[in-house]
Design a protein around this motif. Structure first.
Motif, PDB file in Angstrom:
ATOM      1  N   MET A 145      35.066 -52.661  51.221  1.00 39.55           N
ATOM      2  CA  MET A 145      35.114 -53.309  50.331  1.00 39.55           C
ATOM      3  C   MET A 145      33.814 -54.295  49.638  1.00 39.55           C
ATOM      4  O   MET A 145      33.621 -54.522  48.811  1.00 39.55           O
ATOM      5  N   LYS A 179      39.055 -59.900  46.638  1.00 41.49           N
ATOM      6  CA  LYS A 179      39.208 -58.197  46.825  1.00 41.49           C
ATOM      7  C   LYS A 179      40.832 -58.160  46.550  1.00 41.49           C
ATOM      8  O   LYS A 179      41.818 -59.938  46.376  1.00 41.49           O
ATOM      9  N   TYR A 202      37.696 -52.173  54.590  1.00 38.46           N
ATOM     10  CA  TYR A 202      38.022 -54.077  54.303  1.00 38.46           C
ATOM     11  C   TYR A 202      35.799 -53.185  54.227  1.00 38.46           C
ATOM     12  O   TYR A 202      35.445 -54.245  54.088  1.00 38.46           O
ATOM     13  N   ILE A 257      42.141 -63.536  48.194  1.00 35.88           N
ATOM     14  CA  ILE A 257      42.328 -61.926  48.750  1.00 35.88           C
ATOM     15  C   ILE A 257      43.948 -61.700  47.840  1.00 35.88           C
ATOM     16  O   ILE A 257      44.742 -62.714  48.761  1.00 35.88           O
TER      17      ILE A 257
END
Length: 280
Positions: A259, A95, A256, A9
């Motif tokens: 996504m 992400k 979150y 991430i």
């Protein structure tokens, strides 16, 4: 590049309230047996929590989570250096969030990722006579140019990732704003902020056209978080309807989940905190 089985991430503008809440949300949602690497980027040499009352990354650190912090002054050369530094840290990038942006320059305790670095006092324009060229340049640099410099530089890393149809997706969310919608502009005012966010939206949409050819497993989102309780919104919170001032933790949770559930479709999405489409 590190082990490709490690989920990675990347959080740019990581000293902001929403960014740190997103990091904590990511750790709390992590499957314990899977390794996770978090790469944070801010102006500071280390990741400093926005307030002492908020949980820090260290507070939520669990087994199989690795954290790397990269310092950046958000100039193009520095961003390129950051990407080179990241290249040995990343596994499978799933992400990316980019949280840079400014609205005003009132004195706050906001960390420097979102601070005005120029000399012109910034406040949203109420009338056209308030237009100032220095203020416009500052707004466009922070809100439009910096996120695009990151998208451009990150493309190098993303092209090194597996990009076949059955490979993991990568979702990139850039903080935009509903006031950047050209078709939704009914109130006027806020010339520079509106225009810089509209420019950001066009840059995101244009990037998605190219990514549809080159990076089919990447999904781009222009994200409107709603009015969030951060220094950016502080001067304007008195006019926020009851129940519409969100905590950074709530916004991070909403983002979150968006996504996680969204799928690449060769197009950019312009979404609010509920996951609802906003007209470009």
């Amino acid at each position: 590049m590190s082990d490709s089985t490690t989920e990675t991430i990347i959080v740019v503008g990581a000293s902001s309230f929403i960014a740190q809440a997103f990091i904590n949300q990511t750790i709390s949602e992590k499957e314990h047996d899977l390794p996770l690497t978090i790469i944070s980027v801010s102006r500071q040499s280390s990741l400093i929590p926005p307030t002492m009352t908020r949980p820090t990354l260290a507070d939520n650190m669990t087994q199989n989570v690795t954290h790397h912090h990269v310092s950046c002054d958000y100039q193009q050369a520095s961003i390129s250096t950051c990407i080179a530094e990241m290249s040995s840290m990343v596994g499978t990038i799933t992400k990316i969030i980019i949280c840079n942006g400014i609205l005003h320059s009132k004195t706050t305790n906001e960390p420097t990722d979102n601070e005005n670095t120029g000399t012109t006092h910034l406040m949203p324009e109420k009338r056209i006579e308030d237009i100032n060229s220095d203020a416009l340049q500052q707004l466009f640099y922070a809100n439009s140019i910096v996120p695009m410099l990151w998208l451009s530089a990150l493309t190098e890393l993303l092209l090194q990732q597996p990009n076949k149809i059955d490979n993991p997706k990568c979702v990139i969310s850039i903080l935009s704003a509903r006031v950047g919608s050209i078709s939704d502009n009914r109130l006027g005012g806020w010339y520079g902020y509106r225009a810089s966010k509209a420019a950001l939206n066009m840059l995101i949409k244009t990037t998605a056209v190219e990514y549809a050819r080159r990076l089919k497993r990447v999904k781009l989102i222009a994200f409107h978080p709603g009015t969030t309780d951060t220094p950016l919104s502080k001067p304007f919170q008195a006019n926020v309807p009851a129940g519409k001032l969100f905590t950074p933790e709530f916004v991070a949770s909403q983002l979150y989940n968006i996504m996680v559930n969204i799928e690449p479709n060769s197009e950019a999405s312009y979404l609010d905190w509920q996951g609802k489409e906003i007209s470009w």
